[in-house]
Structures are given as structure tokens and as C-alpha cells.
Design an enzyme around this catalytic site. Structure first.
Site, short mmCIF file in Angstrom:
data_model
loop_
_atom_site.label_atom_id
_atom_site.label_comp_id
_atom_site.label_asym_id
_atom_site.label_seq_id
_atom_site.Cartn_x
_atom_site.Cartn_y
_atom_site.Cartn_z
N ALA A 76 75.97 -22.47 1.74
CA ALA A 76 74.73 -22.89 1.08
C ALA A 76 75.03 -23.73 -0.16
O ALA A 76 76.07 -23.57 -0.81
CB ALA A 76 73.91 -21.66 0.69
N GLY A 121 77.43 -19.79 5.18
CA GLY A 121 76.57 -20.41 6.18
C GLY A 121 77.29 -21.39 7.08
O GLY A 121 76.88 -21.62 8.21
N GLU A 124 78.66 -19.23 9.70
CA GLU A 124 77.54 -18.76 10.51
C GLU A 124 77.09 -19.83 11.51
O GLU A 124 76.74 -19.52 12.65
CB GLU A 124 76.37 -18.36 9.60
CG GLU A 124 76.64 -17.07 8.84
CD GLU A 124 75.51 -16.68 7.92
OE1 GLU A 124 74.96 -15.58 8.07
OE2 GLU A 124 75.17 -17.50 7.01
N GLU A 144 79.68 -14.00 1.25
CA GLU A 144 78.44 -13.80 0.50
C GLU A 144 78.46 -12.62 -0.45
O GLU A 144 77.81 -12.64 -1.51
CB GLU A 144 77.26 -13.65 1.48
CG GLU A 144 76.83 -14.94 2.15
CD GLU A 144 77.62 -15.28 3.39
OE1 GLU A 144 77.22 -16.22 4.12
OE2 GLU A 144 78.65 -14.62 3.65
#
Length: 274
Positions: A76, A121, A124, A144
Site C-alpha cells: 500500500a 499488498g 497479496e 502488515e
């Protein structure tokens, strides 16, 4: 496809040239100044790219890669995140999760080519692909918890399904980063390759894999993916019923008849996806 060789503000979607690579589409992240960090605009553009891909019947395989050397996706965009109200954060994460789900639900095979760092992310995104290939020098991790949050775009669900519950907990709890060799050893990726001077060794391996898929029946591959994906979420008896229903979809196809005819005539089949 309307977006052939078109840059979409950080997402470059391009169809490869005809010939032996026809049907392979490459989606490259290209937000170099921010290490491909996922911000609102990039997620929006990725969602548009997913819409284009899922509706194009000519697409046979999609490769996700980075156009930025040494980076796959840093996760992110924390600079943007720091300016968001808490309600905005929830909305952004929901949109990112939905977009990555769209990736996972593409009807054709997807390959993540990880030639650089894939964190948060970014990993992910790769976890949502059917197959992951990485350079041995690549760095991967769901980090995270270092920021007192958890993976929010599928990481807590896809990672344990891929590498097992206990090991996934260990990696998430510790925010550990692994390289390509360790990632292969734990089953996080399918293939690890030594990085080359061009910095695109994983992409080249992904391209070779995609070319292995091209000669096969395109409808059969789509249905096989559907059967596997749905079957993995249910018990074996239900999964076998799903397989039976999916197999039935291939019986009336022209491609199935062509496959039998090609076998009889001892020639390569000419599948049309019909």
C-alpha cells in the site's frame, strides 16, 4: 482488446505480438516513483484492466509483472494512507480486496512474475494468481503486523491455503521476509530462477510457462480452473460433483471433436475455443 500497448496511469496492459505468443497478455505495474505502491488510482486502473481481461475471449493467459526494475510491488501507498481518515482506509482496503478478488476470479490462467520485492499488498496480489514464479533474489512477505494492522486484501486467507496454516501464521506474526529460494522451499512459489542481467528472469520463466498452456484446449483450461477453484472450497464428494458438471461442459464443444480428429489424423489440433 482496446488497451493494446496502452499505458493506463501506472498500469500498462499490452497484448503480445501474434505468432507463438498470441493469446498471452502481460499486465505490468509501472508506478516507478512509488515502487509500484498501491494507491487509489492504481487500484482503480487495475480494476478497469480486470474488466477488459475477463470479457476478452481471445485472452488465454495473463502474466502479472512489474515494469520497474527490482520491484514487484511495495504494498500500500503509506504516504497516501497517512492522509486518509479512518473511514477512507476501510473503503480503500475493501476496494483493493475486491480488485484482487477480480484477479483471482479471472477465467484464464494467471501467473505472477516476481522479479523484485513483493511486500504486503504486493504479495497479496501475487497470491491471487494461479502460479507464482520468482527470482532467487526477490523478497516477499506479508509485513502488515509491523504497522499494527493485518493483511487486508486476502493475505490471511490465501497464504494459509497455499503454504499451510501453521507456517502462514508464523510468517504473518513475525512479518518475516523470505527470498526466492526460501519461498520455493515452503511452497509459496512454484518456480525459482536465478536473476539475469536484464532483471526479468522470472518474467521470462512465466512467459515460457504461458506458452506451454497455449496449445491446449482453451475452453478446457477455463473449465479446469473453475473446477479446481470451486472444488478446493468444498468437501471431496461435492468437489467430484463439481468436476462432473464441469466435464459435462466440454462434451458438446467443437474443440473436443477437433482433439479426437487431430489424434486420429496424427496432427496438432487446431482449437478455436468453441
Amino acid at each position: 482488446m482496446a488497451m493494446n500497448l496502452q499505458a493506463l496511469q501506472g498500469v500498462c496492459l499490452r497484448k503480445l505480438l501474434p505468432g507463438s505468443q498470441a493469446g498471452i497478455v502481460v499486465l505490468g505495474l509501472n508506478r516507478s516513483h512509488a515502487k509500484n505502491a498501491l494507491n487509489k488510482n492504481l487500484i482503480k486502473m487495475m480494476s478497469k484492466a480486470m474488466d477488459a481481461l475477463k470479457s476478452d475471449k481471445k485472452v488465454r493467459t495473463v502474466i502479472f509483472r512489474s515494469e520497474v526494475p527490482g520491484i514487484f510491488c511495495a504494498g500500500a501507498d503509506l504516504k497516501e494512507r497517512a492522509k486518509m481518515h479512518s473511514s477512507e482506509v476501510s473503503s480503500f482496503v475493501s476496494k483493493a480486496r475486491a480488485t484482487i478478488n477480480e484477479m483471482a476470479n479471472l477465467p484464464v490462467p494467471t501467473i505472477a512474475a516476481i522479479d523484485g520485492t513483493a511486500l504486503g499488498g504486493g504479495l497479496e496480489l501475487a497470491l491471487a494468481c494461479d502460479i507464482r514464479v520468482a527470482a532467487s533474489s526477490a523478497k516477499m512477505g506479508l509485513v502488515e503486523t509491523k504497522l499494527a494492522i493485518i493483511p487486508g486484501a486476502g493475505g490471511t486467507q490465501r497464504l494459509p491455503r497455499i503454504i499451510g496454516v501453521s507456517l502462514a501464521k508464523e510468517l504473518i506474526f513475525s512479518a518475516r521476509i523470505v527470498d526466492g529460494e526460501e519461498a520455493r522451499a515452503i511452497g509459496l512459489i512454484s518456480h525459482v530462477v536465478e536473476q539475469n542481467d536484464s532483471g526479468d528472469a522470472a518474467y521470462r520463466r512465466a512467459l515460457a510457462l504461458a506458452q506451454e498452456f497455449l496449445p491446449q484446449g482453451p475452453l478446457a483450461i477455463r473449465v479446469a480452473k473453475l473446477a479446481i477453484n470451486q472444488g478446493m472450497e468444498v468437501d471431496l464428494v461435492t468437489g467430484l460433483a463439481i468436476e462432473e458438471a464441469c466435464y459435462a461442459q466440454t462434451i458438446p464443444t467443437k474443440d473436443r471433436i477437433e482433439g479426437l480428429l487431430a489424434f486420429k489424423e496424427k496432427r496438432p489440433p487446431r482449437y478455436k475455443g468453441e
